[in-house]
Design a protein around this motif. Structure first.
Motif, PDB file in Angstrom:
ATOM      1  N   SER A  63      -3.325   5.260  -2.518  1.00 32.42           N
ATOM      2  CA  SER A  63      -4.154   6.400  -2.125  1.00 32.42           C
ATOM      3  C   SER A  63      -4.143   7.404  -3.266  1.00 32.42           C
ATOM      4  O   SER A  63      -3.357   7.280  -4.201  1.00 32.42           O
TER       5      SER A  63
ATOM      6  N   GLY B 177      -8.362   8.271   4.964  1.00 33.20           N
ATOM      7  CA  GLY B 177      -7.284   7.355   5.295  1.00 33.20           C
ATOM      8  C   GLY B 177      -7.629   5.894   5.035  1.00 33.20           C
ATOM      9  O   GLY B 177      -6.895   4.991   5.426  1.00 33.20           O
TER      10      GLY B 177
ATOM     11  N   LYS C 225       0.846  -1.193   0.000  1.00 33.64           N
ATOM     12  CA  LYS C 225       0.000   0.000   0.000  1.00 33.64           C
ATOM     13  C   LYS C 225       0.886   1.248   0.000  1.00 33.64           C
ATOM     14  O   LYS C 225       1.810   1.355   0.797  1.00 33.64           O
TER      15      LYS C 225
HETATM   16 MG    MG Z   1      -3.346   8.261   3.932  1.00 30.67          MG
END
Ligand code: MG
Ligand code: ASP
Length: 405
Positions: free
Chosen positions: A41, A151, A7
């Motif tokens: 993200s 988030g 990630k």
């Molecule tokens: Mg973040």
């Protein structure tokens, strides 16, 4: 063959140059023979930028529209990274949350993952490719695009790691090289923790340590998905987050966590009768607002004061609910204190050591720091203090519990 889910957060994919480096990193591991899935993200600042732009049309856009809008940030970075990986001669395919099979409930802006239909992911991996998944988003049973909350890409990554039975979920960070004993911006003496348990990490994330999303840690703990937090662009051991083991018992306190983002709401003169707390917190829970500390005092005259803390972002909404209920039940007044600080010490070692609370309170007392609320769990003690004294408190406790380098 081992499978790793990577990630990369917003700052790690924050520019063309960084995305190219991330592609290099992923491909390097892939070429060693690892199966790789990537979750990204949105590029740094993108979610905020889109949110701001939407607000120039309306101060309060519907959550449904915001979800569809914000999901684009992650799609863009997933596409960019995929193109960059393809350029290196490796097959990769970007996927939206829906394409990755991430099915959620229909709570817009705070959706929960119900399941992941891994068919498509497995197809791509099976064909020797790298799926690059847009984090933070899913699809409801009603085919609505949802997001998992700010988030939320961490959660996407852990959920996929679990669904694919990956060997590990590797969270790559540009701003820190692991999990620290305290926020280095607040406590300069803080140091990296090489290995920490889920329960401690869970407390830390819940307490406002921003390294990992708390729902991601929760899921990792539940399904025992090993998480590694490492620096994106440097070599580094990082921090391994795993099930509690013997090695961890020596430390009494593992970390000191500060949180400035809490507000305190007090209902004054609440009638002291059964069902009132249930009413208040039932209504607040319905709005998906997470209540942290709750204190109810013993009052006189069949009336009592009740205080609780909520995240600052939710304080206005929680206050409206509290006022409405205060009206209905005949409470005297509602007070909002938007500026409180929370200081906490966390450690599995507390279970087997007594006197940790006393030491904490004494250390704060020695610095003339007033404690407004206290809450404890088996492995954590939290105190609400004035926000102004937070930094001092953190440094003192870090020292008292011997956490420095
Ligand atoms: Mg973040
Ligand atoms: N882009 C989203 C956010 O800023 C999700 C994430 O970064 O994980 O909150």
């Amino acid at each position: 063959m081992s499978l790793s889910v990577y990630k990369f957060g917003g700052t790690s994919v924050g520019s063309v140059e960084k995305i190219k480096k991330v592609a290099d990193k992923v491909v390097a591991d892939y070429r060693k023979g690892t199966k790789v899935v990537v979750v990204v993200s949105a590029m740094a600042g993108e979610t905020d930028r889109l949110t701001k732009m939407a607000q120039s049309f309306s101060p309060n856009p519907s959550r449904r529209e915001m979800d569809l809008l914000l999901s684009n940030g992650e799609r863009v970075s997933a596409s960019f990274l995929t193109i960059a990986i393809n350029t290196l001669g490796v097959e990769a395919s970007s996927l939206t949350g829906r394409q990755a099979g991430i099915v959620t409930d229909s709570m817009h802006s705070k959706a929960r993952i119900k399941r992941i239909d891994v068919g498509r992911l497995n197809e791509i991996i099976g064909a020797g490719g790298i799926p690059v998944v847009a984090g933070f988003q899913g699809i409801s049973e009603e085919s609505e695009v949802t997001t998992l909350g700010r988030g939320g890409s961490d959660l996407t990554a852990v959920a996929i790691a679990h669904a694919l039975k990956a060997d590990q979920c590797i969270i790559c960070k540009d701003d820190v090289d692991g999990v620290y004993t305290s926020d280095p911006a607040v406590v300069p003496d803080a140091r990296r923790i090489p290995r920490i348990s889920y329960v401690e990490m869970l407390e830390m994330s819940g307490l406002g340590a921003k390294v990992l999303h708390s729902r991601a840690v929760e899921m990792a703990a539940k399904y025992e998905v090993p998480i590694k937090v490492i620096p994106t662009f440097e070599e580094g051991e990082g921090t391994l987050i795993v099930k509690e083991d013997k090695r961890m018992e020596s430390e009494i306190v593992s970390a000191v966590i500060t949180d400035k983002n809490q507000s305190k709401i007090t209902l004054l003169g609440v009638p002291d009768s059964p069902g009132i707390a249930a009413q208040i917190f039932g209504r607040i829970a319905k709005k998906n607002i997470v209540v942290d500390m709750i204190i109810q005092n013993v009052g006189g005259n069949n009336k009592t004061d009740l205080s609780f803390t909520v995240p600052q972002d939710d304080a206005a909404e929680a206050k409206v609910i509290a006022e409405d209920i205060a009206d209905k039940i005949g409470a005297d007044n509602v007070k909002l204190d938007p500026k409180i600080g929370k200081i906490s010490v966390v450690g599995v070692g507390m279970r087997s050591h007594s006197g940790v609370a006393a030491r904490m309170f004494q250390a704060l007392a020695d610095e003339n720091i007033n404690i407004m609320m206290i809450s404890t769990s088996e492995i954590k003690i939290s105190c609400v203090i004035s926000e102004k004294q937070l930094k001092k408190a953190a440094n003192v406790l870090h020292k008292v519990f011997d956490l420095g380098a």
